[in-house]
Design a protein around this motif. Structure first.
Motif, PDB file in Angstrom:
ATOM      1  N   GLY A   1       3.793 -13.276  33.053  1.00 15.68           N
ATOM      2  CA  GLY A   1       3.018 -12.641  31.981  1.00 15.68           C
ATOM      3  C   GLY A   1       2.455 -13.735  31.088  1.00 15.68           C
TER       4      GLY A   1
ATOM      5  N   CYS B   1       5.923   0.090  19.604  1.00 19.35           N
ATOM      6  CA  CYS B   1       5.617  -1.354  19.673  1.00 19.35           C
ATOM      7  C   CYS B   1       5.112  -1.669  21.072  1.00 19.35           C
ATOM      8  CB  CYS B   1       6.865  -2.158  19.332  1.00 19.35           C
ATOM      9  SG  CYS B   1       7.457  -1.823  17.659  1.00 19.35           S
ATOM     10  N   MET B   2       3.835  -1.498  21.264  1.00 15.82           N
ATOM     11  CA  MET B   2       3.235  -1.579  22.610  1.00 15.82           C
ATOM     12  C   MET B   2       1.727  -1.653  22.439  1.00 15.82           C
ATOM     13  SD  MET B   2       3.669   2.478  23.514  1.00 15.82           S
ATOM     14  CE  MET B   2       5.418   2.446  23.286  1.00 15.82           C
TER      15      MET B   2
ATOM     16  N   VAL C   1      14.303   1.639  22.992  1.00 14.87           N
ATOM     17  CA  VAL C   1      14.168   2.072  24.394  1.00 14.87           C
ATOM     18  C   VAL C   1      12.922   1.433  25.009  1.00 14.87           C
ATOM     19  CG1 VAL C   1      15.342   4.277  24.040  1.00 14.87           C
ATOM     20  CG2 VAL C   1      12.853   4.168  23.823  1.00 14.87           C
TER      21      VAL C   1
ATOM     22  N   LYS D   1      -4.418  -8.237  27.427  1.00 15.34           N
ATOM     23  CA  LYS D   1      -4.713  -8.821  26.106  1.00 15.34           C
ATOM     24  C   LYS D   1      -5.761  -7.980  25.410  1.00 15.34           C
ATOM     25  CE  LYS D   1      -4.208 -13.454  27.925  1.00 15.34           C
ATOM     26  NZ  LYS D   1      -4.869 -14.686  28.276  1.00 15.34           N
TER      27      LYS D   1
ATOM     28  N   ASP E   1      11.474   6.261  29.743  1.00 16.40           N
ATOM     29  CA  ASP E   1      10.019   6.414  29.587  1.00 16.40           C
ATOM     30  C   ASP E   1       9.753   7.496  28.547  1.00 16.40           C
ATOM     31  OD1 ASP E   1       7.325   6.344  29.902  1.00 16.40           O
ATOM     32  OD2 ASP E   1       7.306   7.007  31.983  1.00 16.40           O
ATOM     33  N   VAL E   2       9.338   7.100  27.376  1.00 18.63           N
ATOM     34  CA  VAL E   2       9.034   8.068  26.313  1.00 18.63           C
ATOM     35  C   VAL E   2       7.699   8.730  26.637  1.00 18.63           C
ATOM     36  CG1 VAL E   2       8.406   8.239  23.868  1.00 18.63           C
ATOM     37  CG2 VAL E   2      10.391   6.883  24.564  1.00 18.63           C
TER      38      VAL E   2
ATOM     39  N   ASP F   1       0.491  -6.693  19.584  1.00 17.59           N
ATOM     40  CA  ASP F   1      -0.496  -7.776  19.494  1.00 17.59           C
ATOM     41  C   ASP F   1      -1.899  -7.278  19.179  1.00 17.59           C
ATOM     42  OD1 ASP F   1      -0.943  -6.672  21.975  1.00 17.59           O
ATOM     43  OD2 ASP F   1      -1.028  -8.587  23.040  1.00 17.59           O
TER      44      ASP F   1
ATOM     45  N   SER G   1       1.738 -17.049  29.220  1.00 15.37           N
ATOM     46  CA  SER G   1       1.899 -18.389  29.805  1.00 15.37           C
ATOM     47  C   SER G   1       2.753 -19.287  28.932  1.00 15.37           C
ATOM     48  CB  SER G   1       0.534 -19.047  29.961  1.00 15.37           C
ATOM     49  OG  SER G   1      -0.218 -18.349  30.897  1.00 15.37           O
ATOM     50  N   TYR G   2       2.639 -19.082  27.618  1.00 17.51           N
ATOM     51  CA  TYR G   2       3.319 -19.959  26.661  1.00 17.51           C
ATOM     52  C   TYR G   2       3.157 -19.310  25.306  1.00 17.51           C
ATOM     53  CZ  TYR G   2      -1.567 -21.271  26.085  1.00 17.51           C
ATOM     54  OH  TYR G   2      -2.927 -21.214  25.900  1.00 17.51           O
TER      55      TYR G   2
ATOM     56  N   SER H   1       7.399  -7.567  20.083  1.00 13.88           N
ATOM     57  CA  SER H   1       7.167  -6.858  18.812  1.00 13.88           C
ATOM     58  C   SER H   1       8.260  -5.835  18.565  1.00 13.88           C
ATOM     59  CB  SER H   1       5.776  -6.215  18.779  1.00 13.88           C
ATOM     60  OG  SER H   1       5.634  -5.239  19.784  1.00 13.88           O
TER      61      SER H   1
ATOM     62  N   VAL I   1      -5.504  -8.440  33.532  1.00 14.59           N
ATOM     63  CA  VAL I   1      -5.318  -9.730  34.236  1.00 14.59           C
ATOM     64  C   VAL I   1      -4.513  -9.438  35.500  1.00 14.59           C
ATOM     65  CG1 VAL I   1      -4.077 -11.950  34.176  1.00 14.59           C
ATOM     66  CG2 VAL I   1      -5.410 -11.249  32.201  1.00 14.59           C
TER      67      VAL I   1
HETATM   68  C1  FAD Z   1      -1.119 -12.379  31.855  1.00 14.79           C
HETATM   69  C2  FAD Z   1      -0.903 -12.568  30.382  1.00 14.79           C
HETATM   70  C3  FAD Z   1      -1.030 -13.826  29.814  1.00 14.79           C
HETATM   71  C4  FAD Z   1      -0.796 -14.017  28.450  1.00 14.79           C
HETATM   72  N1  FAD Z   1      -0.820 -15.271  27.951  1.00 14.79           N
HETATM   73  C5  FAD Z   1      -0.447 -15.482  26.656  1.00 14.79           C
HETATM   74  C6  FAD Z   1      -0.302 -16.797  26.170  1.00 14.79           C
HETATM   75  O1  FAD Z   1      -0.461 -17.772  26.893  1.00 14.79           O
HETATM   76  N2  FAD Z   1       0.067 -16.966  24.855  1.00 14.79           N
HETATM   77  C7  FAD Z   1       0.297 -15.899  24.033  1.00 14.79           C
HETATM   78  O2  FAD Z   1       0.644 -16.111  22.851  1.00 14.79           O
HETATM   79  N3  FAD Z   1       0.176 -14.624  24.496  1.00 14.79           N
HETATM   80  C8  FAD Z   1      -0.170 -14.396  25.776  1.00 14.79           C
HETATM   81  N4  FAD Z   1      -0.249 -13.116  26.270  1.00 14.79           N
HETATM   82  C9  FAD Z   1      -0.086 -12.008  25.327  1.00 14.79           C
HETATM   83  C10 FAD Z   1       1.400 -11.760  25.000  1.00 14.79           C
HETATM   84  O3  FAD Z   1       2.131 -11.617  26.169  1.00 14.79           O
HETATM   85  C11 FAD Z   1       1.479 -10.491  24.163  1.00 14.79           C
HETATM   86  O4  FAD Z   1       0.676 -10.646  23.008  1.00 14.79           O
HETATM   87  C12 FAD Z   1       2.889 -10.128  23.690  1.00 14.79           C
HETATM   88  O5  FAD Z   1       3.852 -10.361  24.674  1.00 14.79           O
HETATM   89  C13 FAD Z   1       2.835  -8.660  23.287  1.00 14.79           C
HETATM   90  O6  FAD Z   1       4.139  -8.197  22.963  1.00 14.79           O
HETATM   91  P1  FAD Z   1       4.324  -6.673  22.556  1.00 14.79           P
HETATM   92  O7  FAD Z   1       5.752  -6.500  22.240  1.00 14.79           O
HETATM   93  O8  FAD Z   1       3.357  -6.318  21.486  1.00 14.79           O
HETATM   94  O9  FAD Z   1       3.885  -5.806  23.811  1.00 14.79           O
HETATM   95  P2  FAD Z   1       4.544  -5.731  25.250  1.00 14.79           P
HETATM   96  O10 FAD Z   1       5.125  -7.039  25.619  1.00 14.79           O
HETATM   97  O11 FAD Z   1       3.511  -5.141  26.142  1.00 14.79           O
HETATM   98  O12 FAD Z   1       5.756  -4.718  25.074  1.00 14.79           O
HETATM   99  C14 FAD Z   1       5.553  -3.310  25.059  1.00 14.79           C
HETATM  100  C15 FAD Z   1       6.738  -2.670  25.726  1.00 14.79           C
HETATM  101  O13 FAD Z   1       6.597  -1.249  25.569  1.00 14.79           O
HETATM  102  C16 FAD Z   1       7.071  -0.634  26.738  1.00 14.79           C
HETATM  103  N5  FAD Z   1       6.480   0.710  26.807  1.00 14.79           N
HETATM  104  C17 FAD Z   1       5.165   1.029  26.863  1.00 14.79           C
HETATM  105  N6  FAD Z   1       5.027   2.364  26.921  1.00 14.79           N
HETATM  106  C18 FAD Z   1       6.272   2.888  26.897  1.00 14.79           C
HETATM  107  C19 FAD Z   1       6.777   4.219  26.940  1.00 14.79           C
HETATM  108  N7  FAD Z   1       5.964   5.288  27.021  1.00 14.79           N
HETATM  109  N8  FAD Z   1       8.130   4.420  26.897  1.00 14.79           N
HETATM  110  C20 FAD Z   1       8.970   3.333  26.807  1.00 14.79           C
HETATM  111  N9  FAD Z   1       8.547   2.059  26.776  1.00 14.79           N
HETATM  112  C21 FAD Z   1       7.206   1.839  26.811  1.00 14.79           C
HETATM  113  C22 FAD Z   1       6.613  -1.536  27.865  1.00 14.79           C
HETATM  114  O14 FAD Z   1       7.412  -1.343  29.020  1.00 14.79           O
HETATM  115  C23 FAD Z   1       6.794  -2.927  27.232  1.00 14.79           C
HETATM  116  O15 FAD Z   1       8.035  -3.507  27.570  1.00 14.79           O
HETATM  117  C24 FAD Z   1      -0.458 -12.895  27.625  1.00 14.79           C
HETATM  118  C25 FAD Z   1      -0.324 -11.632  28.208  1.00 14.79           C
HETATM  119  C26 FAD Z   1      -0.529 -11.473  29.564  1.00 14.79           C
HETATM  120  C27 FAD Z   1      -0.305 -10.114  30.186  1.00 14.79           C
END
Ligand code: FAD
Length: 333
Positions: free
Chosen positions: A60, A158-159, A30, A281, A134-135, A303, A62-63, A12, A189
């Motif tokens: 993390g 975006c987290m 960052v 999740k 780390d913010v 997400d 799976s697909y 994201s 998980v």
């Molecule tokens: C075990 C597992 C299985 C999954 N299986 C599937 C699947 O099969 N199919 C599917 O579509 N989705 C799946 N998902 C969900 C999917 O991985 C997420 O929906 C998606 O990757 C979320 O992306 P994001 O960018 O929103 O969040 P994230 O990928 O969590 O990114 C957030 C980022 O913010 C950073 N961050 C947080 N706090 C701070 C801070 N204070 N300072 C700096 N950085 C910070 C973190 O280090 C991280 O890199 C799964 C997730 C997991 C954990």
């Protein structure tokens, strides 16, 4: 004023930053992790005592699946450059006692170099992506947003919402934002990677294990990555995972015994590891694509938005927030 800031280099955050950059606003990105990717995480095997050291495993997500034309364009570009590929549309379904059926569904996509490689590729288009930052706080005065003491023209968090909540100063938390942030519960998980000397199970791509108290899913990482390496990744039932977050490795005996029974394994893995995802999740997600503060350019994406929770919706959420932030920044110039 200093650059717009995107906190989080998961899918994201990177989608948000790319949308901003494409509109003409280059943000700083960052992430506190050592590498980009967030929950699209892949690790390189080391010291396993097998022939598979150096190989990458997805620990993390799976697909991913594709349903919108916007994300389709991104995925088609990855496929055209041999980074991603359609993996399968058929998964096995099992119970605690063994395999029951094979079911078809949407095409699931995987990445030849592990899912993290897709985020690394996208991040390489951005000039300023810093890891290991780390913010800790997002606040504001009368004129601007302030992140860890630095003034910012716009900030995208975006987290997972639970992690964003911890950063935002209470003075910026309207009752509706507080409700949005705290209203989503995340399942944990524990992902267990098992590396074998050779395959000792019947062929399968992925397997949902229904109504089992120990595991919910097993991915055949060799099939997923297309190299047929004998590597499995099992996901621990969230109820059990919640009890073992302090010591994830303590689930290993139970997980290995269950995998062995479900898959009728004929030998034990040579190397195993357990990785904890506290906020794996969200159990529900907001229908809105993102949140944008009424008074300041402070946005939230991930997400827990855009009808999540999955890779595609996280991408869409970040992408749409990035477009909106860029539009407002350019309008205010
Ligand atoms: C075990 C597992 C299985 C999954 N299986 C599937 C699947 O099969 N199919 C599917 O579509 N989705 C799946 N998902 C969900 C999917 O991985 C997420 O929906 C998606 O990757 C979320 O992306 P994001 O960018 O929103 O969040 P994230 O990928 O969590 O990114 C957030 C980022 O913010 C950073 N961050 C947080 N706090 C701070 C801070 N204070 N300072 C700096 N950085 C910070 C973190 O280090 C991280 O890199 C799964 C997730 C997991 C954990």
């Amino acid at each position: 004023m200093s650059a717009a800031l995107v906190v989080g280099a998961g899918i994201s955050g990177i989608a948000c930053a790319i949308a901003m950059a494409e509109a003409g606003v280059i943000p700083l990105v960052v992430d506190r992790g050592r590498a980009v990717g967030g929950r699209m995480a892949s690790r390189t095997l080391r010291d396993t005592g097998t022939a598979f050291d150096g190989r990458v495993v997805d620990i993390g997500a799976s697909y991913f699946t594709v349903s919108t034309p916007e994300f389709r364009a991104v995925v088609d570009d990855w496929i055209a450059r041999d980074l991603a590929r359609p993996w399968t549309n058929s998964f096995h379904v099992a119970s605690s006692d063994g395999v029951e059926a094979v079911r078809s569904g949407p095409v699931r996509y995987a990445a030849n170099g592990g899912l993290r490689s897709l985020i690394a590729d996208s991040a390489s288009k951005l000039p300023n992506v810093w890891s290991s930052i780390d913010v800790t706080s997002v606040s504001a005065d009368d004129t601007s947003l302030i992140v860890d003491g630095e003034r910012r023209s716009a900030v995208a968090l975006c987290m997972p919402n639970a992690q964003a909540h911890r950063l935002i100063d209470t003075s910026l938390l309207s009752p509706s934002l507080e409700a949005s942030l705290t209203g989503i519960t995340y399942e944990p998980v524990i992902a267990v990677t098992a590396v074998f000397d050779q395959q000792c199970w019947e062929d399968f791509d992925g397997m949902f294990v229904n109504d089992d108290p120990v595991i919910t899913w097993i991915a055949n990482d060799g099939s997923r990555r297309g190299d047929d390496a004998p590597v499995l990744v099992a996901h621990v039932n969230p109820v059990l995972a919640a009890r073992h977050l302090d010591e994830p490795a303590s689930v290993l005996p139970l997980v290995l015994a269950t995998m062995s029974r479900v898959l009728s394994l004929t030998s034990q893995p040579t190397w195993v590891d357990a990785h904890r995802w506290t906020y794996a999740k969200p159990m529900t997600a907001h229908r809105e694509p993102f949140h944008l503060d009424e008074h300041r350019l402070l946005g939230l994406a991930g997400d827990a938005w855009a009808d999540g929770p999955k890779v595609e919706t996280a991408w869409l959420s970040g992408h749409l927030l990035g477009e909106e932030l860029a539009r407002r920044l350019l309008d205010s110039e």
